[in-house]
Design an enzyme around this catalytic site. Structure first.
Site, PDB file in Angstrom:
ATOM      1  N   SER A 541      51.108  71.512  22.563  1.00  0.00           N
ATOM      2  CA  SER A 541      51.751  71.393  23.864  1.00  0.00           C
ATOM      3  C   SER A 541      50.990  72.246  24.883  1.00  0.00           C
ATOM      4  O   SER A 541      49.807  72.020  25.108  1.00  0.00           O
ATOM      5  CB  SER A 541      53.229  71.778  23.759  1.00  0.00           C
ATOM      6  OG  SER A 541      53.937  71.374  24.902  1.00  0.00           O
ATOM      7  N   ASP A 626      56.279  60.656  23.259  1.00  0.00           N
ATOM      8  CA  ASP A 626      56.417  62.039  23.717  1.00  0.00           C
ATOM      9  C   ASP A 626      56.959  62.099  25.140  1.00  0.00           C
ATOM     10  O   ASP A 626      56.409  61.484  26.053  1.00  0.00           O
ATOM     11  CB  ASP A 626      55.051  62.739  23.654  1.00  0.00           C
ATOM     12  CG  ASP A 626      55.168  64.253  23.710  1.00  0.00           C
ATOM     13  OD1 ASP A 626      56.067  64.755  24.405  1.00  0.00           O
ATOM     14  OD2 ASP A 626      54.366  64.921  23.056  1.00  0.00           O
ATOM     15  N   HIS A 661      57.500  64.410  20.996  1.00  0.00           N
ATOM     16  CA  HIS A 661      56.890  65.731  21.139  1.00  0.00           C
ATOM     17  C   HIS A 661      56.987  66.569  19.864  1.00  0.00           C
ATOM     18  O   HIS A 661      56.089  67.331  19.547  1.00  0.00           O
ATOM     19  CB  HIS A 661      57.556  66.470  22.303  1.00  0.00           C
ATOM     20  CG  HIS A 661      56.741  67.600  22.843  1.00  0.00           C
ATOM     21  ND1 HIS A 661      55.498  67.419  23.407  1.00  0.00           N
ATOM     22  CD2 HIS A 661      56.994  68.930  22.915  1.00  0.00           C
ATOM     23  CE1 HIS A 661      55.022  68.594  23.803  1.00  0.00           C
ATOM     24  NE2 HIS A 661      55.909  69.522  23.517  1.00  0.00           N
TER      25      HIS A 661
END
Length: 689
Positions: A541, A626, A661
């Site tokens: 991330s 995501d 995610h």
């Protein structure tokens, strides 16, 4: 692994110029931002096929790693029960089950078990499944819970009558998971709805069980897109709270008495730029954790609940300290518990409400992670807290705040030949280029040679003030047992060393984050913990942004890079307000509509700084669904790297076509992803078993 086993996918070049502040950036792969385009899906599937082909020689190793990691998990396992009201609540797993069962027992742990939710049954016929928290009504009869089957973090709010087992017809889509609050009437519930463009929760609604959801009442709308929202019920149960927060800038709490569900939420203290606070209700007053009056590391204050909006009436309880960050608080009838950070470690401080006598819980290891756990009971002298380290499995303790006796309630079971005494964890400090000391937590198995001959995986995050504390991972043993060391670099942008540690790693100081990581790498090489041809870096991330930046800045330092769901197209994303979460991120990265931020962002944005040069071996992973970092960011990054890199090192891109995610759902499925990452590194080190 042979990168030439088949031709690597080549994404079509379709020039897309973008001009701002008199500067034009050419994005040849902008077209990948369209998941409905068959050509995009075809390209992503080609990348997966290429990764599968290159990694094919490691299939046996991947399978061995998967079964090894799965084999360390106690399949029949359950959490330590937590007493709330008349029931003990806990979750448990059954053998072969991917998902937990959420259960309770009335009055005593010997009582008959009630299964409230069976995750395995609910997940059938779904490639992805997640329960986003639950809340039980005050009469302990109705369960509200959220379900996501897509991995976009849009939870459908559902209800079960726990007395009859009946699933109620009330059903509300696109809610914020876990952000549910019951009123005392046992029929009114408050929830937040997510805007489907920004994916931010921006509205609070009131629903009455048994009524049509079209009749739900809108009670609050957050008009400022830079604010994130939260919703819940205070521990005292007296108030329902709605929170708006601009990360690192401003906070506003709004309160509603739970006994007056049709009333209006009123601000505890109106938002003010630069003022952050968090509150907890106790008897006739509020405790306030705040940065008011230049308390950079926060201080603790209190105020009578009828005077809450008058800051002149706030009284100081714990003053601001330059060397200690006040992280959070937990309030009991007879004790006040504070979580404090100093010297990159978390500490738990206990204060007797009556005598004001205080002490800290003592811990033995030099690097560890601890935190207050679930403590719903207000009138108790027992504090439940968690503890772990890089070598100590996750543990749960009950601590008598009067006698200072601690009782181990549970330590994570690690099956197989595991002895925590075989692993050594240490705390190191590297000197960054500007003289700042950067903490490092490192773990390795006994027998590890500090002569530069052994591999090391360096991990970091470094954004949003999120601290990465030393935590145990049973899966990580598969690396340590094969000769790897594992190091967490506690770089600026996190909050390990206090609030200034965060402030010095954001906005126009973001380069400190990347420089710290690189300087830690050089320190580990210099001190012979590893060498350039055996050092791997990993981040996900915003930590994936870190991977992209350091790969561009110092590709020579690393044998391999693992970047998970990486945020790598910083300028383009921060300019596109239609992309989820963009506007709320400006206080972290800056708004590139302002030239100063545009130029600074562009100087480190990974996609914008890919050049024709040698790059290390790289494995990039993402999820098609995501919601935090859109799949097309890593897709564009990989496509550009393929077009420009000048050597034959591996460049692999794995896209989970069913996940978001957080990757695959289920407690075992995720180990397939970990096995892929570990096999990637082990194979490059010539370790095939």
């Amino acid at each position: 692994m042979n990168p030439d086993v088949m031709q690597a996918p080549v994404a079509a070049i379709k020039p897309h110029p973008m001009t701002l502040h008199g500067d034009t950036r050419q994005d040849n792969y902008y077209w990948l931002n369209d998941p409905e385009n068959p050509e995009v899906i075809q390209y992503l599937e080609a990348e997966n096929a290429y990764t599968d082909a290159v990694m094919a020689p490691t299939k046996a190793l991947q399978e061995a790693l998967f079964h090894e990691m799965k084999g360390r998990i106690k399949e029949n396992d359950e959490s330590v029960p937590v007493k709330d009201g008349n029931y003990y609540y806990y979750s448990r797993y059954i053998e072969g089950g991917e998902y937990p069962l959420y259960c309770r027992k009335k009055g005593a742990l010997e009582a008959e078990e009630e299964i409230m939710l069976d995750g395995n049954e609910m997940a059938k016929n779904h490639a992805y499944f997640s329960i986003g928290g639950y809340e039980v009504s005050d009469n302990e009869q109705i369960l509200a819970y959220g379900v996501d089957t897509v991995s976009r973090r849009n939870y459908t709010l559902k209800f079960i009558n726990l007395s009859t087992g009946e699933i109620l017809p009330d059903e509300i889509e696109n809610t914020e998971g876990g952000a549910y609050a019951w009123a005392t009437d046992n029929k009114t519930i408050f929830y937040m709805v997510r805007d489907q463009q920004t994916l931010l929760a921006s509205t609070v609604f009131r629903h009455v069980i048994g009524t049509d959801t079209s009749e739900d009442v809108l009670v609050y709308t957050e008009e400022d897109p830079q604010f994130y929202m939260g919703l819940g019920r205070m521990k005292s149960k007296k108030y329902i709270i709605s929170v708006s927060e601009q990360n690192g800038v401003s906070t506003e709490y709004r309160l509603l008495e739970a006994s007056n569900p049709t009333g209006e939420f009123t601000p505890f203290y109106p938002r003010e730029e630069g003022l952050e606070y968090a509150i907890e209700h106790f008897e006739d007053k509020f405790y306030i954790r705040t940065n008011a009056q230049d308390a950079t590391n926060f201080k603790l204050m209190e105020v009578n609940e009828v005077e809450s909006t008058d800051m002149t009436k706030w009284k100081e309880v714990i003053p601001h300290r330059e060397d200690t960050y006040l992280d959070s608080m937990e309030v009991f009838k007879n004790h006040l518990v504070l979580q404090e950070r100093s010297k990159a470690l978390m500490h738990i401080r206990i204060i007797n409400q009556s005598t004001k006598a205080e002490h800290y819980i003592q811990f033995d290891e030099t690097a560890y992670d601890t935190g207050v756990s679930s403590n719903p009971d207000f009138d108790t002298n027992i504090l439940r807290y968690s503890y772990t380290s890089l070598s100590t499995p996750s543990s749960v303790f009950d601590y008598n705040m009067d006698t200072q006796d601690k009782t181990l309630m549970k330590e994570q079971t690690v099956l197989g030949e595991f002895n925590k005494e075989d692993y050594i964890s240490e705390r190191l400090f590297a000197t960054a280029r500007d003289g700042v000391k950067v903490p490092i937590s490192i773990v390795y198995k006994k027998g590890f040679k500090r002569d530069g001959s052994q591999p090391l995986l360096q991990y970091a995050y470094g954004s949003y003030g999120y601290s990465i504390d030393p935590y145990f991972s049973a899966a990580r043993l598969s690396l340590l047992n094969r000769g790897f060391a594992f190091a967490i670099a506690h770089i600026r942008g996190g909050q390990e060393m206090g609030r200034n540690w965060y402030e010095d790693g954001k906005l126009l100081k973001k380069l400190n984050t990347f420089h710290d990581f690189i300087d830690v790498s050089e320190y580990l090489i210099q001190e012979k913990w590893t060498s350039k041809d055996k050092l791997f870096a990993n981040g996900g991330s915003a930590g994936g942004l870190l991977m992209g930046a350091v790969t561009n800045m110092r590709p020579d330092l690393y044998k391999g890079i693992l970047a998970a769901v990486p945020f790598v197209d910083v300028v383009t994303t921060m300019l596109d307000e239609s992309i989820p979460l963009t506007t709320g991120e400006w206080e972290e990265w800056g708004n590139p509509k302002q030239k100063e931020y545009y130029e600074y962002m562009k100087s480190y944005s990974p996609v914008d700084n890919v050049e024709a040069k040698d790059y290390p071996n790289m494995l990039v992973t993402t999820g098609l669904h995501d919601s935090q970092v859109q799949y097309f960011e890593p897709a564009k990054w990989v496509a550009k790297l393929r077009a420009l890199k000048t050597n034959n090192n591996l460049l692999l891109f794995h896209i989970d076509m069913e996940a978001g995610h957080g990757g695959a759902s289920g407690r075992f499925k995720r180990f397939h992803d970990v096995a892929l990452e570990y096999a990637f590194m082990l194979n490059l080190m010539g370790i095939d078993e």
